[in-house]
Design an enzyme around this catalytic site. Structure first.
Site, PDB file in Angstrom:
ATOM      1  N   LYS A   1      41.611  35.255 -21.372  1.00  0.00           N
ATOM      2  CA  LYS A   1      42.897  35.320 -20.667  1.00  0.00           C
ATOM      3  C   LYS A   1      43.737  34.078 -20.947  1.00  0.00           C
ATOM      4  O   LYS A   1      44.925  34.175 -21.243  1.00  0.00           O
ATOM      5  CB  LYS A   1      42.695  35.448 -19.144  1.00  0.00           C
TER       6      LYS A   1
ATOM      7  N   ARG B   1      42.861  37.919  -8.055  1.00  0.00           N
ATOM      8  CA  ARG B   1      41.420  38.095  -8.259  1.00  0.00           C
ATOM      9  C   ARG B   1      40.796  38.902  -7.138  1.00  0.00           C
ATOM     10  O   ARG B   1      39.604  39.175  -7.181  1.00  0.00           O
ATOM     11  CB  ARG B   1      40.756  36.725  -8.308  1.00  0.00           C
TER      12      ARG B   1
ATOM     13  N   ARG C   1      31.993  27.171 -25.103  1.00  0.00           N
ATOM     14  CA  ARG C   1      33.415  26.833 -24.990  1.00  0.00           C
ATOM     15  C   ARG C   1      33.632  25.353 -24.672  1.00  0.00           C
ATOM     16  O   ARG C   1      32.905  24.762 -23.891  1.00  0.00           O
ATOM     17  CB  ARG C   1      33.992  27.693 -23.856  1.00  0.00           C
TER      18      ARG C   1
ATOM     19  N   ARG D   1      33.816  22.668 -19.426  1.00  0.00           N
ATOM     20  CA  ARG D   1      34.153  22.823 -18.012  1.00  0.00           C
ATOM     21  C   ARG D   1      32.887  22.756 -17.178  1.00  0.00           C
ATOM     22  O   ARG D   1      31.858  23.268 -17.570  1.00  0.00           O
ATOM     23  CB  ARG D   1      34.839  24.171 -17.808  1.00  0.00           C
TER      24      ARG D   1
ATOM     25  N   ARG E   1      29.835  33.626 -11.441  1.00  0.00           N
ATOM     26  CA  ARG E   1      31.238  34.015 -11.658  1.00  0.00           C
ATOM     27  C   ARG E   1      31.335  35.467 -12.107  1.00  0.00           C
ATOM     28  O   ARG E   1      32.257  36.188 -11.741  1.00  0.00           O
ATOM     29  CB  ARG E   1      31.901  33.076 -12.685  1.00  0.00           C
TER      30      ARG E   1
HETATM   31  P1  AMP Z   1      39.429  30.184 -14.030  1.00  0.00           P
HETATM   32  O1  AMP Z   1      39.910  28.983 -14.745  1.00  0.00           O
HETATM   33  O2  AMP Z   1      40.473  31.241 -13.901  1.00  0.00           O
HETATM   34  O3  AMP Z   1      38.129  30.716 -14.578  1.00  0.00           O
HETATM   35  O4  AMP Z   1      39.111  29.723 -12.525  1.00  0.00           O
HETATM   36  C1  AMP Z   1      38.152  28.720 -12.247  1.00  0.00           C
HETATM   37  C2  AMP Z   1      37.779  28.762 -10.767  1.00  0.00           C
HETATM   38  O5  AMP Z   1      38.949  28.511  -9.964  1.00  0.00           O
HETATM   39  C3  AMP Z   1      37.243  30.102 -10.270  1.00  0.00           C
HETATM   40  O6  AMP Z   1      35.848  30.266 -10.503  1.00  0.00           O
HETATM   41  C4  AMP Z   1      37.577  30.007  -8.775  1.00  0.00           C
HETATM   42  O7  AMP Z   1      36.684  29.152  -8.104  1.00  0.00           O
HETATM   43  C5  AMP Z   1      38.937  29.317  -8.798  1.00  0.00           C
HETATM   44  N1  AMP Z   1      40.057  30.288  -8.891  1.00  0.00           N
HETATM   45  C6  AMP Z   1      40.935  30.437  -9.920  1.00  0.00           C
HETATM   46  N2  AMP Z   1      41.814  31.417  -9.681  1.00  0.00           N
HETATM   47  C7  AMP Z   1      41.485  31.916  -8.459  1.00  0.00           C
HETATM   48  C8  AMP Z   1      42.002  32.955  -7.656  1.00  0.00           C
HETATM   49  N3  AMP Z   1      43.051  33.709  -8.047  1.00  0.00           N
HETATM   50  N4  AMP Z   1      41.411  33.187  -6.450  1.00  0.00           N
HETATM   51  C9  AMP Z   1      40.371  32.446  -6.029  1.00  0.00           C
HETATM   52  N5  AMP Z   1      39.821  31.465  -6.736  1.00  0.00           N
HETATM   53  C10 AMP Z   1      40.367  31.178  -7.950  1.00  0.00           C
END
Ligand code: AMP
Length: 213
Positions: free
Chosen positions: A13, A88, A127, A160, A171
């Site tokens: 994404k 989400r 990654r 990360r 996740r």
């Molecule tokens: P990402 O970079 O999108 O994989 O997000 C990393 C982490 O941020 C996720 O595992 C959640 O803990 C938090 N996070 C990101 N976007 C959301 C969202 N829309 N709702 C809730 N938690 C989020």
């Protein structure tokens, strides 16, 4: 252009959102990036979010919904935006629709990037990202020219904190339980377009463009 990129962690994404941003000149809004920056800056939001992010759980809906409501009202979003990692949950999607309706706007397309769990695990484990410019690399499929250094800005690449085996599995569970139901939600609204997220970044991008145009 108001676009949502949907898909499990590791579907690509963030990479696709950055390419779409370049192509269409609208901002990429990544709740993950906003939250990681807040953690880095040690703000109240970051302190609140960190305990959830570290274990692969979702940050509470009210926190991210508040963030997005504020962000999409900013001037640079007038011509549109690309949402990456939001919504989400069904509640997030409902609140987003409500906010956009109040603004006289709507989502044009939801691109669902489809990829299986096995591929996701291998992508996330290999990654690395650039904390300075957000550039993303993979040790096999997209290696940087110089190991450990960002091609784009020369920053030092890092893995990360949540890209470790245990958190990746958590996740994925969270995705299945809370986020996958959004496919049905947007299918009902008639704007869900699914593309295969296998293959090279460029191949996936051309599929995404087909759906968006
Ligand atoms: P990402 O970079 O999108 O994989 O997000 C990393 C982490 O941020 C996720 O595992 C959640 O803990 C938090 N996070 C990101 N976007 C959301 C969202 N829309 N709702 C809730 N938690 C989020």
């Amino acid at each position: 252009m108001r676009l949502i990129l949907l898909g499990p962690p590791g579907a690509g994404k963030g990479t696709q959102a950055k390419m779409l941003k370049e192509q269409f000149g609208v901002p990429q809004i990544s709740t993950g990036d906003i939250l990681r920056q807040a953690v880095k800056d040690n703000t109240e939001l970051g302190i609140q979010a960190k305990s959830f992010m570290d274990v692969g759980k979702l940050v509470p809906d009210e926190v991210v919904i508040g963030l997005i409501k504020e962000r999409i009202k900013q001037d640079d979003c007038e011509a549109g935006f690309i949402l990456d990692g939001f919504p989400r949950t069904i509640l997030q999607a409902e609140k987003l629709s409500e906010t956009l309706t109040e603004m006289g706007l709507a989502i044009d397309t939801v691109v669902n990037l489809e990829v299986n769990a096995e591929e996701v695990i291998s992508r996330l484990a290999g990654r690395s990202t650039c904390p300075d410019c957000g550039g993303m690399f993979h040790e096999e499929s997209r290696p940087p020219k110089v190991s450990g250094v960002c091609d784009g800005c020369g920053g030092l690449l890092a893995q990360r904190e949540d890209d470790n085996a245990e958190t990746i599995l958590k996740r994925l569970d969270v995705y299945q339980e809370s986020t996958a139901p959004l496919k049905q939600f947007y299918k009902k609204q008639g704007n869900l377009k699914t593309v295969s997220a296998r293959g090279s970044v460029e191949e996936i991008f051309s599929r995404v463009l087909e759906m968006v145009k």
